[in-house]
Design a protein around this motif. Structure first.
Motif, PDB file in Angstrom:
ATOM      1  N   LEU A  85     -17.811 -29.645 -35.133  1.00 35.45           N
ATOM      2  CA  LEU A  85     -19.187 -29.964 -34.762  1.00 35.45           C
ATOM      3  C   LEU A  85     -19.591 -28.905 -33.756  1.00 35.45           C
ATOM      4  O   LEU A  85     -19.371 -29.053 -32.554  1.00 35.45           O
ATOM      5  N   LEU A  86     -20.164 -27.824 -34.245  1.00 38.51           N
ATOM      6  CA  LEU A  86     -20.362 -26.641 -33.417  1.00 38.51           C
ATOM      7  C   LEU A  86     -21.272 -26.877 -32.227  1.00 38.51           C
ATOM      8  O   LEU A  86     -21.105 -26.255 -31.187  1.00 38.51           O
ATOM      9  N   GLY A  87     -22.214 -27.802 -32.332  1.00 39.19           N
ATOM     10  CA  GLY A  87     -23.091 -28.088 -31.202  1.00 39.19           C
ATOM     11  C   GLY A  87     -22.442 -28.948 -30.138  1.00 39.19           C
ATOM     12  O   GLY A  87     -22.933 -29.060 -29.022  1.00 39.19           O
ATOM     13  N   CYS A  88     -21.316 -29.555 -30.462  1.00 40.58           N
ATOM     14  CA  CYS A  88     -20.664 -30.508 -29.566  1.00 40.58           C
ATOM     15  C   CYS A  88     -20.058 -29.906 -28.314  1.00 40.58           C
ATOM     16  O   CYS A  88     -19.742 -30.637 -27.385  1.00 40.58           O
ATOM     17  N   MET A  89     -19.860 -28.633 -28.308  1.00 39.41           N
ATOM     18  CA  MET A  89     -19.196 -28.045 -27.154  1.00 39.41           C
ATOM     19  C   MET A  89     -20.180 -27.790 -26.013  1.00 39.41           C
ATOM     20  O   MET A  89     -19.815 -27.320 -24.963  1.00 39.41           O
ATOM     21  N   GLU A  90     -21.434 -28.149 -26.235  1.00 43.24           N
ATOM     22  CA  GLU A  90     -22.435 -28.077 -25.167  1.00 43.24           C
ATOM     23  C   GLU A  90     -22.214 -29.257 -24.220  1.00 43.24           C
ATOM     24  O   GLU A  90     -21.855 -30.345 -24.651  1.00 43.24           O
ATOM     25  N   ASN A  91     -22.457 -29.073 -22.949  1.00 46.43           N
ATOM     26  CA  ASN A  91     -22.219 -30.119 -21.960  1.00 46.43           C
ATOM     27  C   ASN A  91     -23.030 -31.384 -22.200  1.00 46.43           C
ATOM     28  O   ASN A  91     -22.624 -32.460 -21.786  1.00 46.43           O
ATOM     29  N   LYS A  92     -24.158 -31.267 -22.879  1.00 51.61           N
ATOM     30  CA  LYS A  92     -25.018 -32.439 -23.084  1.00 51.61           C
ATOM     31  C   LYS A  92     -24.344 -33.520 -23.934  1.00 51.61           C
ATOM     32  O   LYS A  92     -24.824 -34.631 -24.006  1.00 51.61           O
ATOM     33  N   PHE A  93     -23.218 -33.198 -24.552  1.00 54.58           N
ATOM     34  CA  PHE A  93     -22.522 -34.165 -25.403  1.00 54.58           C
ATOM     35  C   PHE A  93     -21.343 -34.830 -24.690  1.00 54.58           C
ATOM     36  O   PHE A  93     -20.616 -35.599 -25.296  1.00 54.58           O
ATOM     37  N   ASP A  94     -21.145 -34.522 -23.410  1.00 57.76           N
ATOM     38  CA  ASP A  94     -19.979 -35.028 -22.675  1.00 57.76           C
ATOM     39  C   ASP A  94     -19.860 -36.547 -22.703  1.00 57.76           C
ATOM     40  O   ASP A  94     -18.775 -37.083 -22.894  1.00 57.76           O
ATOM     41  N   SER A  95     -20.966 -37.270 -22.527  1.00 53.99           N
ATOM     42  CA  SER A  95     -20.875 -38.732 -22.486  1.00 53.99           C
ATOM     43  C   SER A  95     -20.488 -39.301 -23.848  1.00 53.99           C
ATOM     44  O   SER A  95     -19.726 -40.264 -23.926  1.00 53.99           O
ATOM     45  N   LEU A  96     -20.989 -38.695 -24.919  1.00 55.78           N
ATOM     46  CA  LEU A  96     -20.591 -39.141 -26.258  1.00 55.78           C
ATOM     47  C   LEU A  96     -19.105 -38.855 -26.486  1.00 55.78           C
ATOM     48  O   LEU A  96     -18.378 -39.713 -26.995  1.00 55.78           O
ATOM     49  N   MET A  97     -18.678 -37.661 -26.111  1.00 58.39           N
ATOM     50  CA  MET A  97     -17.263 -37.299 -26.286  1.00 58.39           C
ATOM     51  C   MET A  97     -16.361 -38.261 -25.517  1.00 58.39           C
ATOM     52  O   MET A  97     -15.293 -38.636 -25.994  1.00 58.39           O
ATOM     53  N   ALA A  98     -16.803 -38.671 -24.343  1.00 55.61           N
ATOM     54  CA  ALA A  98     -16.010 -39.583 -23.510  1.00 55.61           C
ATOM     55  C   ALA A  98     -15.848 -40.950 -24.166  1.00 55.61           C
ATOM     56  O   ALA A  98     -14.873 -41.660 -23.896  1.00 55.61           O
ATOM     57  N   ASN A  99     -16.782 -41.318 -25.039  1.00 54.19           N
ATOM     58  CA  ASN A  99     -16.740 -42.628 -25.691  1.00 54.19           C
ATOM     59  C   ASN A  99     -16.326 -42.568 -27.152  1.00 54.19           C
ATOM     60  O   ASN A  99     -16.377 -43.566 -27.857  1.00 54.19           O
ATOM     61  N   LEU A 100     -15.890 -41.397 -27.601  1.00 56.65           N
ATOM     62  CA  LEU A 100     -15.550 -41.209 -29.014  1.00 56.65           C
ATOM     63  C   LEU A 100     -14.275 -41.930 -29.423  1.00 56.65           C
ATOM     64  O   LEU A 100     -14.170 -42.419 -30.541  1.00 56.65           O
ATOM     65  N   GLY A 101     -13.315 -42.000 -28.534  1.00 57.73           N
ATOM     66  CA  GLY A 101     -12.023 -42.602 -28.890  1.00 57.73           C
ATOM     67  C   GLY A 101     -10.915 -41.579 -28.710  1.00 57.73           C
ATOM     68  O   GLY A 101     -11.093 -40.552 -28.044  1.00 57.73           O
ATOM     69  N   LYS A 102      -9.777 -41.854 -29.330  1.00 56.97           N
ATOM     70  CA  LYS A 102      -8.576 -41.034 -29.142  1.00 56.97           C
ATOM     71  C   LYS A 102      -8.696 -39.707 -29.897  1.00 56.97           C
ATOM     72  O   LYS A 102      -8.613 -39.673 -31.127  1.00 56.97           O
ATOM     73  N   HIS A 103      -8.888 -38.621 -29.142  1.00 60.24           N
ATOM     74  CA  HIS A 103      -9.039 -37.293 -29.729  1.00 60.24           C
ATOM     75  C   HIS A 103      -8.665 -36.233 -28.703  1.00 60.24           C
ATOM     76  O   HIS A 103      -8.498 -36.518 -27.526  1.00 60.24           O
ATOM     77  N   LYS A 104      -8.547 -35.006 -29.198  1.00 62.05           N
ATOM     78  CA  LYS A 104      -8.361 -33.831 -28.349  1.00 62.05           C
ATOM     79  C   LYS A 104      -9.426 -32.829 -28.768  1.00 62.05           C
ATOM     80  O   LYS A 104      -9.950 -32.901 -29.872  1.00 62.05           O
TER      81      LYS A 104
END
Length: 143
Positions: A85-104
């Motif tokens: 998800l190439l847009g995901c590495m932007e800081n604006k997605f941090d809260s979603l990433m934090a709630n995504l579940g078990k991932h790296k």
């Protein structure tokens, strides 16, 4: 300038996914394909011989290198699933990433072992927002 090695192909996505050895990873791959097609509105396309991609964007770097690449995609790798998800590495997605579940995370990848380890509602939002971000930031040139 050399072309990007990973290009869209006419290979069958379903044939590729059916060749995934591990039954759980194969099932997760088909589920993820369905989710990503629903969220992006794009049909799954093989990119190279191992990435399932959705949509594309055009890039042009200051170095002069330019080309097209997938906006979102995934690959069922031996070690884990790789979600691009190439847009995901932007800081604006941090809260979603934090709630995504078990991932790296890696360069432009989210790695997970099982789809059930992720919160599907958050995953769908993440895919949609990342996809929309890339479409807006990198509109395809007019034909």
């Amino acid at each position: 300038m050399p072309e990007n090695k990973t290009q869209p192909t006419d290979a069958s996505v379903d044939d590729f996914l059916n060749s995934t050895e591990h039954p759980q990873k194969r099932a997760d791959s088909f589920s993820l394909k369905k989710i990503m097609e629903e969220v992006t509105g794009e049909k799954a396309v093989m990119w190279g011989d191992s990435i399932v991609g959705f949509g594309k964007y055009h890039y042009h770097y200051e170095s002069g290198r330019k080309g097209e690449f997938l906006i979102a995609g995934f690959a069922p790798r031996k070690a884990s699933m790789s979600l691009y998800l190439l847009g995901c590495m932007e800081n604006k997605f941090d809260s979603l990433m934090a709630n995504l579940g078990k991932h790296k995370t890696g360069a432009s990848c989210i790695y997970f072992n099982k789809l059930s380890h992720l919160n599907e509602d958050v995953l769908r939002i993440l895919i949609k927002e990342s996809y929309d971000f890339m479409k807006e930031k990198y509109p395809l040139p007019k034909a």
